[in-house]
Design a protein around this motif. Structure first.
Motif, PDB file in Angstrom:
ATOM      1  N   CYS A  85     -23.989 -24.021  -9.063  1.00  0.00           N
ATOM      2  CA  CYS A  85     -25.074 -24.767  -8.410  1.00  0.00           C
ATOM      3  C   CYS A  85     -25.216 -26.161  -9.008  1.00  0.00           C
ATOM      4  O   CYS A  85     -25.485 -27.129  -8.291  1.00  0.00           O
ATOM      5  CB  CYS A  85     -26.384 -23.994  -8.533  1.00  0.00           C
ATOM      6  SG  CYS A  85     -26.347 -22.377  -7.720  1.00  0.00           S
ATOM      7  N   ARG A  86     -25.008 -26.258 -10.313  1.00  0.00           N
ATOM      8  CA  ARG A  86     -25.067 -27.573 -10.966  1.00  0.00           C
ATOM      9  C   ARG A  86     -23.946 -28.487 -10.448  1.00  0.00           C
ATOM     10  O   ARG A  86     -24.162 -29.677 -10.212  1.00  0.00           O
ATOM     11  CB  ARG A  86     -24.955 -27.395 -12.478  1.00  0.00           C
ATOM     12  CG  ARG A  86     -25.352 -28.631 -13.281  1.00  0.00           C
ATOM     13  CD  ARG A  86     -25.332 -28.343 -14.770  1.00  0.00           C
ATOM     14  NE  ARG A  86     -26.333 -27.350 -15.136  1.00  0.00           N
ATOM     15  CZ  ARG A  86     -26.044 -26.143 -15.614  1.00  0.00           C
ATOM     16  NH1 ARG A  86     -24.793 -25.759 -15.737  1.00  0.00           N
ATOM     17  NH2 ARG A  86     -27.011 -25.300 -15.944  1.00  0.00           N
ATOM     18  N   ILE A  87     -22.772 -27.925 -10.240  1.00  0.00           N
ATOM     19  CA  ILE A  87     -21.659 -28.715  -9.690  1.00  0.00           C
ATOM     20  C   ILE A  87     -21.993 -29.188  -8.275  1.00  0.00           C
ATOM     21  O   ILE A  87     -21.715 -30.335  -7.909  1.00  0.00           O
ATOM     22  CB  ILE A  87     -20.360 -27.892  -9.709  1.00  0.00           C
ATOM     23  CG1 ILE A  87     -19.883 -27.696 -11.150  1.00  0.00           C
ATOM     24  CG2 ILE A  87     -19.269 -28.562  -8.885  1.00  0.00           C
ATOM     25  CD1 ILE A  87     -18.754 -26.695 -11.298  1.00  0.00           C
ATOM     26  N   LEU A  88     -22.601 -28.318  -7.478  1.00  0.00           N
ATOM     27  CA  LEU A  88     -23.025 -28.723  -6.133  1.00  0.00           C
ATOM     28  C   LEU A  88     -24.015 -29.877  -6.216  1.00  0.00           C
ATOM     29  O   LEU A  88     -23.932 -30.846  -5.441  1.00  0.00           O
ATOM     30  CB  LEU A  88     -23.629 -27.534  -5.399  1.00  0.00           C
ATOM     31  CG  LEU A  88     -22.636 -26.457  -4.943  1.00  0.00           C
ATOM     32  CD1 LEU A  88     -23.362 -25.160  -4.603  1.00  0.00           C
ATOM     33  CD2 LEU A  88     -21.826 -26.927  -3.737  1.00  0.00           C
ATOM     34  N   GLN A  89     -24.948 -29.803  -7.149  1.00  0.00           N
ATOM     35  CA  GLN A  89     -25.905 -30.893  -7.325  1.00  0.00           C
ATOM     36  C   GLN A  89     -25.194 -32.194  -7.709  1.00  0.00           C
ATOM     37  O   GLN A  89     -25.562 -33.279  -7.245  1.00  0.00           O
ATOM     38  CB  GLN A  89     -26.938 -30.524  -8.394  1.00  0.00           C
ATOM     39  CG  GLN A  89     -27.914 -29.443  -7.965  1.00  0.00           C
ATOM     40  CD  GLN A  89     -28.839 -29.037  -9.097  1.00  0.00           C
ATOM     41  OE1 GLN A  89     -28.400 -28.805 -10.227  1.00  0.00           O
ATOM     42  NE2 GLN A  89     -30.124 -28.953  -8.811  1.00  0.00           N
ATOM     43  N   GLN A  90     -24.188 -32.069  -8.562  1.00  0.00           N
ATOM     44  CA  GLN A  90     -23.428 -33.253  -8.975  1.00  0.00           C
ATOM     45  C   GLN A  90     -22.676 -33.875  -7.801  1.00  0.00           C
ATOM     46  O   GLN A  90     -22.315 -35.044  -7.845  1.00  0.00           O
ATOM     47  CB  GLN A  90     -22.461 -32.878 -10.095  1.00  0.00           C
ATOM     48  CG  GLN A  90     -23.152 -32.544 -11.406  1.00  0.00           C
ATOM     49  CD  GLN A  90     -22.231 -31.871 -12.411  1.00  0.00           C
ATOM     50  OE1 GLN A  90     -21.081 -31.537 -12.105  1.00  0.00           O
ATOM     51  NE2 GLN A  90     -22.735 -31.652 -13.616  1.00  0.00           N
ATOM     52  N   HIS A  91     -22.452 -33.075  -6.755  1.00  0.00           N
ATOM     53  CA  HIS A  91     -21.832 -33.583  -5.529  1.00  0.00           C
ATOM     54  C   HIS A  91     -22.886 -33.932  -4.477  1.00  0.00           C
ATOM     55  O   HIS A  91     -22.598 -33.952  -3.278  1.00  0.00           O
ATOM     56  CB  HIS A  91     -20.837 -32.551  -4.977  1.00  0.00           C
ATOM     57  CG  HIS A  91     -19.539 -32.511  -5.732  1.00  0.00           C
ATOM     58  ND1 HIS A  91     -19.407 -31.867  -6.945  1.00  0.00           N
ATOM     59  CD2 HIS A  91     -18.320 -33.061  -5.456  1.00  0.00           C
ATOM     60  CE1 HIS A  91     -18.153 -32.008  -7.366  1.00  0.00           C
ATOM     61  NE2 HIS A  91     -17.493 -32.727  -6.499  1.00  0.00           N
ATOM     62  N   TYR A  92     -24.115 -34.172  -4.930  1.00  0.00           N
ATOM     63  CA  TYR A  92     -25.215 -34.664  -4.095  1.00  0.00           C
ATOM     64  C   TYR A  92     -25.670 -33.651  -3.049  1.00  0.00           C
ATOM     65  O   TYR A  92     -26.224 -34.016  -2.011  1.00  0.00           O
ATOM     66  CB  TYR A  92     -24.828 -35.993  -3.420  1.00  0.00           C
ATOM     67  CG  TYR A  92     -24.365 -37.032  -4.422  1.00  0.00           C
ATOM     68  CD1 TYR A  92     -25.279 -37.695  -5.244  1.00  0.00           C
ATOM     69  CD2 TYR A  92     -23.010 -37.306  -4.576  1.00  0.00           C
ATOM     70  CE1 TYR A  92     -24.854 -38.615  -6.183  1.00  0.00           C
ATOM     71  CE2 TYR A  92     -22.576 -38.233  -5.517  1.00  0.00           C
ATOM     72  CZ  TYR A  92     -23.500 -38.883  -6.314  1.00  0.00           C
ATOM     73  OH  TYR A  92     -23.074 -39.789  -7.250  1.00  0.00           O
ATOM     74  N   ILE A  93     -25.473 -32.374  -3.349  1.00  0.00           N
ATOM     75  CA  ILE A  93     -26.009 -31.296  -2.516  1.00  0.00           C
ATOM     76  C   ILE A  93     -27.219 -30.746  -3.255  1.00  0.00           C
ATOM     77  O   ILE A  93     -27.092 -30.168  -4.344  1.00  0.00           O
ATOM     78  CB  ILE A  93     -24.942 -30.205  -2.280  1.00  0.00           C
ATOM     79  CG1 ILE A  93     -23.780 -30.809  -1.464  1.00  0.00           C
ATOM     80  CG2 ILE A  93     -25.538 -29.005  -1.561  1.00  0.00           C
ATOM     81  CD1 ILE A  93     -22.575 -29.904  -1.360  1.00  0.00           C
ATOM     82  N   THR A  94     -28.402 -30.935  -2.693  1.00  0.00           N
ATOM     83  CA  THR A  94     -29.641 -30.683  -3.439  1.00  0.00           C
ATOM     84  C   THR A  94     -30.544 -29.634  -2.812  1.00  0.00           C
ATOM     85  O   THR A  94     -31.569 -29.281  -3.398  1.00  0.00           O
ATOM     86  CB  THR A  94     -30.435 -31.993  -3.574  1.00  0.00           C
ATOM     87  OG1 THR A  94     -30.771 -32.485  -2.267  1.00  0.00           O
ATOM     88  CG2 THR A  94     -29.622 -33.051  -4.319  1.00  0.00           C
ATOM     89  N   ARG A  95     -30.189 -29.151  -1.636  1.00  0.00           N
ATOM     90  CA  ARG A  95     -30.997 -28.127  -0.961  1.00  0.00           C
ATOM     91  C   ARG A  95     -30.214 -26.824  -0.943  1.00  0.00           C
ATOM     92  O   ARG A  95     -29.004 -26.832  -0.729  1.00  0.00           O
ATOM     93  CB  ARG A  95     -31.327 -28.564   0.465  1.00  0.00           C
ATOM     94  CG  ARG A  95     -32.039 -29.893   0.541  1.00  0.00           C
ATOM     95  CD  ARG A  95     -32.225 -30.346   1.972  1.00  0.00           C
ATOM     96  NE  ARG A  95     -32.816 -31.669   2.047  1.00  0.00           N
ATOM     97  CZ  ARG A  95     -33.085 -32.314   3.165  1.00  0.00           C
ATOM     98  NH1 ARG A  95     -32.809 -31.741   4.336  1.00  0.00           N
ATOM     99  NH2 ARG A  95     -33.618 -33.515   3.144  1.00  0.00           N
TER     100      ARG A  95
END
Length: 400
Positions: A85-95
């Motif tokens: 999930c942190r990697i997804l956030q780092q790829h600007y996916i926040t929802r």
């Protein structure tokens, strides 16, 4: 042919000290299989391993397909891992979307911007949810409703707790698992307006029954399914200052909704992919990024062998096959118990059974429940074990 980096001497000693890379010729071999791990002598089996570069590639692929990061709302039930999930956030996916309160809390601990619990709040789960909202006030939470009695109960408890509950109306688009039919939802939405502490945000549509191999037929079925959903949205939005949001689609179907303006797409399996989806949805560009490693533990007099990948190690809710053996494609399952999987060679195969002690690499047919069987995963970078990630949300409860 059996490709393994643990056995190459052909004996059945059961030792775990076979020459490394004896078959594939080492790291510099240009034909080295993508899944082969350099040194596995200290790696327990069965084990869940994640191939980091493949995970990143899958994330990049979905970003390219959708074209707008704000429209990607991954379902975290697949990984259940803070690291992913942190990697997804780092790829600007926040929802994000989730199925359990533990998954929601995992996301809140990462300061996720927006979290939808795609599950009805029944019984003590409602009290847990209220506690979660008060503890993690940096995250915007929402849940599903589709039943008026339940919605009124949510409103009553929210009023007592002095909080506003954000909700999405769960639409049954034909799967008949949960939700309300589109033609009955308009009345339900009108009734929700009477509830002072329930705030309607949008519609949630999961079309998990659209598992159609042919992409043209899948798109046609999706378009047909969407007609009453679109009619409902248009009808409701004519009477609203703020349009309802729409969260729709799973891994097989999300691509059919990309052109639907403003729709948020909620696939989950895309991060790791699996053999089941790879077989049926060849138009989708994802690659397996999660594998179970298992060792041959015995040879039987009936010409079979047994590995340490029982029902506690891989999802077993479906009939055989339950895995694809990457380095032993001629093996097929015979029977499985809690700690054992018995295998034989396919009829007509000219291969040999892998020696005792051999390491096999298995892509699960269903990765989501497979991940839930492990408390951690080993992360592979450049063919080496590089990290260990916790499967935190496999628990039913973290703090609340």
């Amino acid at each position: 042919m059996i490709s393994t980096n643990e056995s190459g001497n052909g004996n059945n000693s059961g030792r775990d000290s076979y020459p490394e890379n004896s078959v594939n010729g080492g790291e510099n071999n240009p034909k080295r299989p993508w899944y082969l791990i350099e040194d596995t002598r200290a790696l327990e089996s069965p084990a869940l391993v994640i191939y980091y570069d493949r995970l990143i590639d899958n994330i990049r692929r979905i970003k390219k397909m959708v074209g707008d990061d704000s429209r990607i709302r991954p379902h975290v039930k697949t990984s259940k891992m803070p690291a992913v999930c942190r990697i997804l956030q780092q790829h600007y996916i926040t929802r994000f979307k989730c199925a359990t309160i533990a998954e929601a809390e995992m996301l809140a601990q990462l300061n996720a911007e927006d979290v939808l619990l795609a599950y009805p709040l029944i019984g003590p789960d409602l009290e847990r949810w209220l506690q979660l909202l008060k503890r993690y006030n940096k995250t915007h939470f929402s849940c599903l409703v589709s039943n008026l009695e339940n919605a009124r109960h949510l409103n009553s408890r929210a009023k007592s707790a002095a909080v506003q509950l954000g909700v999405y109306v769960d639409i049954d688009a034909g799967m008949h698992r949960t939700g309300i039919a589109p033609d009955k939802a308009a009345f339900f939405i009108e009734e929700l307006k009477k509830l002072s502490h329930v705030q309607l945000i949008g519609l949630h549509v999961y079309d998990g029954h659209l598992k159609i191999d042919d992409p043209v037929e899948r798109q046609a079925a999706s378009d047909e399914l969407f007609v009453p959903v679109k009619e409902l949205l248009d009808r409701c939005n004519r009477l609203r200052a703020t349009p309802l949001k729409l969260i729709i689609g799973g891994s097989p179907s999300f691509s059919t909704h990309i052109k639907r303006q403003g729709a948020e797409l909620s696939p989950g399996t895309f991060v790791f992919w699996d053999q089941g989806y790879a077989m049926h949805f060849k138009d989708l560009p994802f690659e397996p990024a999660a594998v179970i490693i298992t060792r041959v533990i015995d040879h039987l007099d009936n010409g079979t062998c047994t590995v340490d990948m029982g029902t506690k190690a891989i999802a077993s809710e479906m009939p055989f096959p339950r895995a694809r053996f990457l380095n032993a494609p001629d093996l097929q399952e015979v029977f499985q118990s809690e700690e054992h999987l018995n295998l034989r060679l396919k009829e007509g195969s000219t291969a040999q059974l892998p020696p005792v002690g051999s390491l096999l690499y298995a892509v699960p047919f269903h990765i989501c429940p497979t991940v839930a069987l492990y408390d951690h995963a080993w992360v592979i970078k450049k063919a080496k074990v590089a990290d260990q990630w916790q499967v935190q949300a496999r628990k039913r409860k973290i703090n609340f």
